[in-house]
Design an enzyme around this catalytic site. Sequence first.
Site, PDB file in Angstrom:
ATOM      1  N   ASP A   1       0.877  -1.182   0.000  1.00 37.53           N
ATOM      2  CA  ASP A   1       0.000   0.000   0.000  1.00 37.53           C
ATOM      3  C   ASP A   1       0.911   1.228   0.000  1.00 37.53           C
ATOM      4  OD1 ASP A   1      -2.477   1.183   2.452  1.00 37.53           O
ATOM      5  OD2 ASP A   1      -1.936   1.857   0.415  1.00 37.53           O
ATOM      6  N   SER A   2       1.558   1.426  -1.120  1.00 37.12           N
ATOM      7  CA  SER A   2       2.681   2.373  -1.158  1.00 37.12           C
ATOM      8  C   SER A   2       2.242   3.758  -1.641  1.00 37.12           C
ATOM      9  CB  SER A   2       3.748   1.838  -2.129  1.00 37.12           C
ATOM     10  OG  SER A   2       3.208   1.868  -3.439  1.00 37.12           O
TER      11      SER A   2
END
Length: 281
Positions: free
Chosen positions: A157-158
Amino acid sequence: MRYKDWFYEQQTENQRIGFRIKETIYSGYSKYQKIDVYETEEQGRMLTLDDLIMVSEKFEFVYHEMLTHIPLCVHTNPEKVLVIGGGDGGTVREILKHDEVKKAVLCEIDKEVIDKSKEYLPFTSSQLDNPKVDIRIQDGFKYLKDNKSKFDIILVDSTDPVGEGAKLFEKDFYQLCHDALSEDGMLVFQSESPFLHKDLIKDVFHQRLEQLFDISSLYLSFIPDYPMGMWSFGVGSKKYHPKNDLITEKADKIAKNTRYYNKDIHKACFALPNFVKELVD
Ligand code: SAM
């Protein structure tokens, strides 16, 4: 970028998206990035990092549900899940809707993002104090190196592939994810906009995923406040097919507690427009 009572995200050199702001709730710098929290006129609370939209109260459910429930409704026993990034807590909130999850590790490099999310974004950070959650303030790279074969599912979840987030799109990062997964593990990561990041998606798919995983796939969802609205997610899987191995009973149970995800969306989201199919075929 602030202009009078508007926040603008510079999406490309010649395109911006703007939201009228009621109030700036917080504005500051951590060791890694500029952090702002706005109260907007129409999207509720909004978190931006380096002036890029990460979370809006109105639309975040789409992204967090679609990052999480596709793999968790396919894997037969996702007991240990790792989130890399995800400091706002939205992905952890969705993971914990699955009773079979025994431990959710959140590996976030910037403690400030977690702290400000807990303080200002209760709708995403609500589960960060859950006893099943193990928060590690660490670079995801390093954490993966020290944790081989440990996770059933890894969700990346960058931030966008710029600054600190850029290295989470490089080949050795995907190798580390592969090695940190159990023998039937699944990796899912946000892979940006097919309209704006064609080369990135092509490279990640052909130069990384296909070379590391027996099964690789791409799916889409529609997130109004992300660049161009169409958003993609990449999947690398050691055993389960992310669409064909859908466990309908799981999807039906989770869909009682979601606003976007359901079993029909699960199947439909893998249908790709021709210009996207060309990137991954
Ligand atoms: N969940 C949001 C969304 O809806 O897109 C955005 C994701 S979250 C805010 C992105 C996080 O990735 C940021 O908090 C950032 O600090 C973190 N991050 C960036 N590079 C990282 C790294 N190498 N290791 C761990 N976390 C990282």
